[in-house]
Design an enzyme around this catalytic site. Structure first.
Site, PDB file in Angstrom:
ATOM      1  N   HIS A  19       0.867  -1.187   0.000  1.00  0.00           N
ATOM      2  CA  HIS A  19       0.000   0.000   0.000  1.00  0.00           C
ATOM      3  C   HIS A  19       0.896   1.227   0.000  1.00  0.00           C
ATOM      4  CE1 HIS A  19      -4.026   1.828   1.524  1.00  0.00           C
ATOM      5  NE2 HIS A  19      -3.311   2.744   0.873  1.00  0.00           N
ATOM      6  N   HIS A  21       1.494   4.613  -2.645  1.00  0.00           N
ATOM      7  CA  HIS A  21       1.127   5.342  -3.850  1.00  0.00           C
ATOM      8  C   HIS A  21       2.375   6.002  -4.426  1.00  0.00           C
ATOM      9  CE1 HIS A  21      -3.296   5.015  -3.270  1.00  0.00           C
ATOM     10  NE2 HIS A  21      -2.941   4.922  -1.997  1.00  0.00           N
ATOM     11  N   GLU A 218     -11.465   3.175   5.506  1.00  0.00           N
ATOM     12  CA  GLU A 218     -10.539   4.173   6.047  1.00  0.00           C
ATOM     13  C   GLU A 218     -11.395   5.240   6.737  1.00  0.00           C
ATOM     14  OE1 GLU A 218      -6.930   7.181   4.617  1.00  0.00           O
ATOM     15  OE2 GLU A 218      -8.352   6.434   3.130  1.00  0.00           O
ATOM     16  N   ASP A 296       1.850   4.126   2.686  1.00  0.00           N
ATOM     17  CA  ASP A 296       0.796   4.877   2.013  1.00  0.00           C
ATOM     18  C   ASP A 296       1.353   6.017   1.154  1.00  0.00           C
ATOM     19  OD1 ASP A 296      -1.759   5.539   1.223  1.00  0.00           O
ATOM     20  OD2 ASP A 296      -2.449   6.208   3.178  1.00  0.00           O
TER      21      ASP A 296
END
Length: 365
Positions: A19, A21, A218, A296
């Site tokens: 995870h 980006h 989330e 993230d």
């Protein structure tokens, strides 16, 4: 550095990250550098006076939407394959030095094609960096396009169909070093965007044998996690922390063996939780929910990359050696690389790289 006796073990453990980006690794320094090189004007606000001023603004995000406003500004400086190569290599080199052995990296094609940047340019830059990093650091990387919830579903459908038509999901294109996309994701603003809206697209992906992962739970409720599984056939859940609010959802995740790609530090930065200790990781451990730990968008969240996440979790929960061993093994098992690559990483975990560290820690107890 965490003060746990297990710190040496946590730093030496071979890790997998699922995870992350790609655009979320754009450092303030690289953002300003690419803006100058590509003659891209940045907004005139005081936070854009310098990299330090922008970093200070990042430290004050109030919500996911507040973060996303700055996140998409960062997209504007990324234009060429060379830009994406720089971005990818910077992440992979840092991740490798934190003993990440395999990374599965999200990117948002709609956020780039809408600006006239082709997916081919992104893929070209990513693959060039991934090949170089594999040779230098023994790290492997795969790319996962994410559809954007805040855009019309019709736009998502057109994006997905164009990726399929271009052959980007063909895993046979170039083998381990130059693969097709590892799967399809769904991300961006979650509130008021139930997963069922994307059911037709994800059904098409399933029919083509494309793996599927969904950001859910989330800011959105636990029922969005259940819907991601039922309506979209999600094989992984990204974030998923609010699943802990519904016992039935937790049971379903455990029964189906779905990996949840948790981002505890990100959750604190975006006010999803007040502290890492509020993350439901103990519930996941107790109920048998598999999860991996991830960073993230680390460049936007205090430069907390994966090692910082591991340390923060250990400080908050004090997991045992056996529990940590299961966490890293579950991360390997839940990866979408080849079985051969998984075997190599498992061997490092079980009998190689961190074995000496583990024995030293056991003797100290």
């Amino acid at each position: 550095m965490c003060k746990s006796p297990l710190h040496a073990l946590l730093t030496s453990m071979p890790k997998c990250e699922h995870h992350l980006h790609l655009e979320g690794t754009l450092s303030c320094e690289l953002l300003f550098s690419l803006a100058e090189a590509n003659t891209i004007p940045l907004p005139s606000g005081p936070e854009f006076a310098s990299p330090a001023a922008l970093r200070a603004r990042y430290a004050a995000f109030t919500s996911l939407d507040d973060f996303l406003a700055y996140y998409y500004i960062g997209f504007s400086v990324l234009l060429t394959a060379s830009d994406f190569e720089q971005l990818t290599y910077a992440y992979l080199s840092r991740a490798a030095h934190e003993n990440v052995r395999h990374a599965e990296i999200f990117f948002d094609p709609q956020g780039h094609t809408s600006r006239g940047v082709s997916v081919s340019a992104i893929v070209e830059g990513f693959q060039a960096a991934a090949k170089r990093a594999a040779q230098e650091f023994r790290i492997t990387a795969l790319l996962i396009p994410c559809l954007l919830r805040h855009l019309p579903v019709a736009d998502s459908k057109a994006c997905f169909e164009s990726l399929v038509a271009a052959g980007h999901f063909d895993a046979r294109k170039g083998g381990e070093a130059e693969p097709g996309f590892a799967g399809l994701g769904l991300c961006s603003t979650e509130l008021s965007q139930p997963p069922a809206h994307w059911a037709e697209i994800f059904a098409a992906a399933k029919s083509k044998g494309i793996r599927r992962t969904v950001h859910a739970g989330e800011e959105g409720p636990a029922r969005y996690v259940a819907a991601a599984l039922a309506d979209l056939g999600a094989m992984r859940i990204d974030h998923g922390v609010r699943a802990a609010e519904d016992d039935a959802v937790i049971e379903k995740l455990a029964e189906q063996g779905v990996l949840v790609t948790v981002c505890p530090v990100s959750n604190v930065c975006l006010r999803v939780a007040k502290s890492v200790a509020e993350s439901p990781l103990s519930v996941f451990v107790d109920k048998g929910v598999k999860f991996s730990l991830n960073s993230d968008d680390p460049a936007y969240f205090g430069d907390h990359y994966i090692q910082d996440v591991y340390c923060a979790v250990e400080e908050a929960f004090g997991f045992s050696i056996e529990q940590w061993a299961k966490i890293v093994r579950d991360a390997v098992d839940g990866s979408w690389c080849t079985e051969e690559r998984k075997a190599v990483i498992r061997e490092e975990i079980d009998g190689g790289y961190c074995y000496g560290k583990l024995q030293g820690i056991l003797r100290a107890f």
